[in-house]
Write an enzyme that holds these catalytic residues in place. Structure first.
Site, PDB file in Angstrom:
ATOM      1  N   ASP A 154       0.841  -1.194   0.000  1.00 20.19           N
ATOM      2  CA  ASP A 154       0.000   0.000   0.000  1.00 20.19           C
ATOM      3  C   ASP A 154       0.877   1.246   0.000  1.00 20.19           C
ATOM      4  OD1 ASP A 154      -2.215  -1.632   0.182  1.00 20.19           O
ATOM      5  OD2 ASP A 154      -2.427  -1.394   2.355  1.00 20.19           O
ATOM      6  N   ARG A 155       0.326   2.334  -0.504  1.00 19.28           N
ATOM      7  CA  ARG A 155       1.076   3.592  -0.567  1.00 19.28           C
ATOM      8  C   ARG A 155       1.602   3.999   0.804  1.00 19.28           C
ATOM      9  NH1 ARG A 155      -0.512   8.782   0.390  1.00 19.28           N
ATOM     10  NH2 ARG A 155      -2.708   8.179   0.475  1.00 19.28           N
TER      11      ARG A 155
END
Length: 508
Positions: A154-155
């Site tokens: 995930d970012r």
């Protein structure tokens, strides 16, 4: 550094701890997706994206920056199967952490990288992120033009990634991730005193809102299994550091499973926020009884007025575009919530998504509710940029950046608003160049200073009229979740333990 002519310059005067880029014009092309077919392009754009107001998206389409199969698209253009959509956007990439991507290992013989990704960086270009994506950073900063990102973080998540540099290794290693033979270990700092001993959770997960990236535990979701073991508990912060071992690879799996157990990641802006979930922070999941109740989005009290940019029918001034009397679009009525969900949403889920969207708007200083400064301006026009004609059918790409072939061809000259045809400024000269030449000159031109709307005092971009808001604090750019160790057929690899996972660590 890559010599990619589109690579913009770092923004001057960036705050400590963050990395910024100057805004830039960017051409993008995509093929029509199945869920878009038979719908007006304004409806599609306004439900797929939320960065700008409804009124702005209509204005941008009227300005002609979007084309379908080489022809200018209007707000009511219907998208059909096989349509090729091209768009030119003025990208304001969000800031990312100034912590650099670290190459832990470069195995030249077997052809792969082991890297330590900082939180805040998405793996692939997505939304407003392009140059601030891992793939582009590996290309521009390290010279790796072709990488295969088979395991994605995930970012907001930091940590280890194994990145093959050839297709054969990518296929074999990807198969290991798919069949579950890769052993993965993460470290998280969560709220509360996590139980001693191993806790195993097997609850299925479902993505119910694509715009917000929201996932919930739901019986119709995909199977997911995670094992947790407490490493230590810090009474000074009432948080626990936990080892997490996911046996499946669902979106936000560790984050949602920890929330379900009543111990969400301590600084998770989605799953650990009382303003969204209430006092219990989503422990035990949400109600799943379907509901059809929806409410139209509304601005905060201090921004309420007769003119509402989020509604194309509100107020007495429609911007001269003649939109009165038409049927409201889903985003105007609130019925865009749930459009991307594979199951009907419950009233509680709808309220969670609504509160999440409102919180995002508030964090961005209600930018889309202030999105009115463009109304007195000229058409949205890419400065120093030439929009090329559509290539022949057999040479079209299915998506990505718009074509930048250097062969001679005719092109449309686009001049900045208010610049005379005989002007000889640097900007006007660049506007007469080929697309390649114009793009090559973009990094050398200084970005204009922000403008101020005289009526509201709002700072906005003088090129695309985007309301601007302050930079985020560096500690808001990541969450306390770190991919610590992977064991594969290539070997076992791990990173250093993040500072926030050390015993006795406190927020500063």
């Amino acid at each position: 550094m890559s010599d990619d002519p589109q690579t913009p310059q770092p923004a001057q005067g960036s705050a400590p701890g963050i990395r910024k880029l100057t805004p830039y014009w960017h051409p993008y092309t995509t093929m029509a997706k199945e869920r878009w077919l038979g719908r007006e392009i304004l409806e599609v754009v306004s439900t797929e994206f939320r960065d700008r107001s409804m009124e702005y998206y209509r204005y941008a389409l009227e300005s002609g920056v979007t084309s379908i199969n080489g022809k200018s698209a209007k707000p009511d253009t219907i998208i059909k199967n096989g349509d090729r959509i091209e768009n030119v956007v003025h990208r304001h990439e969000p800031p990312i952490s100034s912590t650099p991507v670290k190459i832990v290992l470069h195995d030249k013989e077997r052809g792969f990288l082991v890297i330590n990704k900082p939180g805040s960086i998405p793996v692939h270009a997505t939304g407003r992120y392009y140059h601030h994506s891992l793939v582009q950073i590996l290309r521009n900063d390290f010279g790796f033009d072709r990488v295969y990102t088979i395991n994605r973080l995930d970012r907001l998540t930091s940590g280890l990634m194994i990145v093959p540099l050839n297709a054969d290794l990518a296929r074999s290693l990807s198969a290991e991730f798919v069949n579950g033979s890769v052993r993965k270990e993460y470290i998280a700092r969560c709220k509360g005193e996590f139980p001693v001993g191993e806790v195993v959770l097997e609850e299925p997960l479902l993505t119910v809102d694509r715009q917000m990236g929201l996932n919930i535990v739901h019986p119709q979701g995909k199977p997911a299994k995670t094992a947790f073991n407490r490493i230590h508990y810090d009474s000074n912060t009432h948080t626990s550091v936990v080892r997490c071992r996911p046996f499946t690879g669902r979106s936000h799996q560790i984050r949602v499973h920890l929330q379900y157990l009543g111990h969400p990641i301590a600084n998770d802006p989605i799953y650990s926020e009382e303003r969204i979930w209430g006092p219990n922070l989503g422990e035990g999941g949400v109600d799943i009884v379907p509901s059809v109740e929806r409410a139209a989005p509304a601005p905060p009290p201090h921004l309420r007025s007769e003119y509402i940019p989020e509604s194309l029918r509100a107020g007495t001034d429609d911007g001269g575009l003649g939109n009165h009397g038409r049927q409201s679009l889903p985003r105007e009525t609130g019925h865009d919530i749930g459009m991307g969900s594979p199951v009907p949403l419950s009233s509680e889920a709808v309220q969670v998504i609504t509160r999440l969207r409102n919180m995002k708007d508030e964090d961005e200083d209600w930018s889309r509710w202030r999105d009115v400064t463009f109304r007195a301006k000229g058409a949205l026009t890419p400065r120093t940029f030439c929009i090329p004609p559509l290539p022949p059918q057999n040479r079209r790409k299915r998506g990505g950046e718009a074509s930048r072939s250097s062969r001679s061809r005719s092109h449309t000259k686009v001049s900045p608003p208010g610049v005379a045809e005989d002007a000889t400024s640097g900007e006007e000269v660049a506007a007469q160049l080929s697309l390649d030449e114009a793009l090559a000159q973009l990094p050398t031109m200084e970005a204009p200073e922000p403008a101020v709307d005289p009526d509201t005092g709002t700072l906005y971009c003088p090129e695309c009229y985007l309301p601007l808001h302050p930079d985020p604090r560096p500690e808001k750019l990541y969450i306390f979740l770190h991919a610590f160790k992977y064991t594969t057929s290539l070997g076992s690899f791990q990173t250093e333990i993040p500072e926030w996972a050390l015993e006795g660590w406190e927020w500063t």
